[in-house]
Write an enzyme that holds these catalytic residues in place. Structure first.
Site, PDB file in Angstrom:
ATOM      1  N   LYS A 205      -0.181 -57.199 -88.172  1.00 21.04           N
ATOM      2  CA  LYS A 205       0.932 -56.782 -87.310  1.00 21.04           C
ATOM      3  C   LYS A 205       0.815 -55.287 -87.061  1.00 21.04           C
ATOM      4  O   LYS A 205       0.869 -54.475 -87.988  1.00 21.04           O
ATOM      5  CB  LYS A 205       2.263 -57.108 -87.984  1.00 21.04           C
ATOM      6  CG  LYS A 205       3.467 -56.657 -87.163  1.00 21.04           C
ATOM      7  CD  LYS A 205       4.776 -57.131 -87.758  1.00 21.04           C
ATOM      8  CE  LYS A 205       5.954 -56.559 -86.984  1.00 21.04           C
ATOM      9  NZ  LYS A 205       7.241 -57.004 -87.515  1.00 21.04           N
ATOM     10  N   LYS A 258      -0.353 -60.059 -84.099  1.00 22.63           N
ATOM     11  CA  LYS A 258       0.770 -59.629 -83.271  1.00 22.63           C
ATOM     12  C   LYS A 258       0.653 -58.147 -82.973  1.00 22.63           C
ATOM     13  O   LYS A 258       0.423 -57.373 -83.901  1.00 22.63           O
ATOM     14  CB  LYS A 258       2.064 -59.923 -84.036  1.00 22.63           C
ATOM     15  CG  LYS A 258       3.316 -59.426 -83.388  1.00 22.63           C
ATOM     16  CD  LYS A 258       4.477 -59.525 -84.340  1.00 22.63           C
ATOM     17  CE  LYS A 258       5.644 -58.843 -83.657  1.00 22.63           C
ATOM     18  NZ  LYS A 258       6.734 -58.606 -84.538  1.00 22.63           N
ATOM     19  N   TYR A 323       8.085 -65.729 -75.281  1.00 24.05           N
ATOM     20  CA  TYR A 323       9.367 -65.834 -74.583  1.00 24.05           C
ATOM     21  C   TYR A 323       9.229 -66.659 -73.306  1.00 24.05           C
ATOM     22  O   TYR A 323      10.218 -66.980 -72.670  1.00 24.05           O
ATOM     23  CB  TYR A 323       9.914 -64.428 -74.304  1.00 24.05           C
ATOM     24  CG  TYR A 323      10.108 -63.660 -75.597  1.00 24.05           C
ATOM     25  CD1 TYR A 323      11.218 -63.897 -76.400  1.00 24.05           C
ATOM     26  CD2 TYR A 323       9.139 -62.762 -76.063  1.00 24.05           C
ATOM     27  CE1 TYR A 323      11.376 -63.247 -77.611  1.00 24.05           C
ATOM     28  CE2 TYR A 323       9.282 -62.104 -77.278  1.00 24.05           C
ATOM     29  CZ  TYR A 323      10.406 -62.355 -78.045  1.00 24.05           C
ATOM     30  OH  TYR A 323      10.548 -61.728 -79.261  1.00 24.05           O
TER      31      TYR A 323
END
Ligand code: PBG
Length: 337
Positions: A205, A258, A323
């Site tokens: 991340k 990510k 999303y």
């Protein structure tokens, strides 16, 4: 008229265009297929009832109270999206993020409601303190220096993960980037009788500018400083592999990279080295940037979204947190893309 030199140019011996000539040929030779089953929808759960608060920096996304969540997950399931990733917006915050592990917090309540309503929906709970601390950092702070303390944070993350598993979460996903968090959570889950709850580790991340809109959505902007003392430097690929190796060794069942779109090289390298499912998170800023261009008429929403997701899958992701999950599943249901 061709010039004499142009007339002498060789004709191509190989013609890749032959296989691109018709939609049927292109379909037969497509290497990567995006399916609704590849997608995971992130959702922001607010305390209270009858709340559907649009998130300004993420057009099309809203903070939802538990009662308003169920129609959304029904729609996702109907489109073939199998899973959601939950973030919480608690009623109150404190220095240690205790609202995170409160059994009546928005996330445990949402988990229980979703598992009662549609047991087949895979409910993943993000495990971090940043939505629950009044300072917005992902762990507890040193009283004088303000440094985010690693080992002091681990038991709190473990407690939070157990609270979500107790509520019925199918998977817990630690995102705080504390060293040893996967091992701490695995041990706590096992001790609490949750041997079968998998850990999806936010393994690589990066400290990304592209989390900006999320921090509005989750109300988790750090009150001071930034996250660069615990999240990774975007410049570091080898370090990403080391982080992934540690989480794999600590028992992570699935590994995440990510953000996704700017880190396709990392996704590919992780895919080539590990056998467990690889998850990529197309983060808030990736979505917001594309949607901003769409709103200006500069990008075609459907084509840009499906292309970005297909590229992430081509790089090696088995699953994509995005999303666009609902919209993309809707477009896929309309037919070929
Ligand atoms: C919590 C967390 C963040 C995101 C997922 N989990 C924010 C952060 O690390 O600052 C970002 C997700 C997104 O941008 O869509 N630590």
């Amino acid at each position: 008229m061709l010039t004499q030199t142009e007339a002498l140019l060789p004709t191509p011996g190989m013609r890749p265009r032959r296989l691109r000539r018709t939609p049927a040929l292109r379909r037969m030779t497509r290497e990567t297929w995006l399916r609704p089953a590849d997608l995971i929808a992130p959702l922001f759960v607010a305390a209270g009832t009858d709340i559907a608060r649009p998130i300004g920096s993420m057009p099309g996304q809203s903070q939802l109270s538990v009662d308003r969540l169920l129609p959304e997950t029904d729609a996702l399931l109907a489109l073939g999206v199998p899973a959601v990733l939950l973030f919480g917006l608690p009623a109150t915050k404190d220095a240690v993020g205790s609202a995170g592990w409160a059994s009546d917090g928005p996330v445990p309540r949402a988990i229980a409601a979703l598992k009662a309503h549609t047991p087949e929906l895979v409910v993943i709970a993000d495990v971090c303190l940043c939505e629950y601390t009044d300072h917005g950092h992902c762990g507890v702070l040193h009283a004088e220096t303000g440094e985010v303390l690693n080992d002091e944070t681990l038991p709190l993350l473990a407690r939070t993960a157990v609270a979500y598993a107790d509520a019925g979460a199918d998977i817990v996903a630690p995102s705080a980037m504390m060293d040893g968090q996967v091992a701490a959570i695995r041990a706590a889950l096992d001790a609490a009788g949750h041997r079968d709850v998998p850990v999806l580790a936010y393994a690589a991340k990066f400290a990304s500018a592209f989390y900006g809109p999320f921090r509005e959505a989750a109300d988790s902007t750090p009150a001071f400083g930034d996250r660069r003392a615990y999240q990774m430097d975007p410049a570091n690929g080898r370090e990403a592999l080391r982080e992934v190796a540690l989480d794999a060794a600590e028992g992570a069942d699935m590994l995440m990279v990510k953000p996704a779109g700017l880190y396709l090289d990392i996704i590919r390298q992780v895919r080539d080295r590990y056998e467990v499912p690889i998850v990529a998170y197309q983060v808030s800023g990736e979505y917001a940037a594309q949607q901003a261009a769409v709103e200006r008429g500069w990008l075609d929403e459907r084509r840009a979204a499906l292309e970005s997701l297909t590229a992430i899958k081509r790089a090696g992701a088995d699953l994509i947190i995005t999303y666009y999950a609902k919209a993309a599943a809707g477009w896929l249901a309309e037919g070929e893309y």
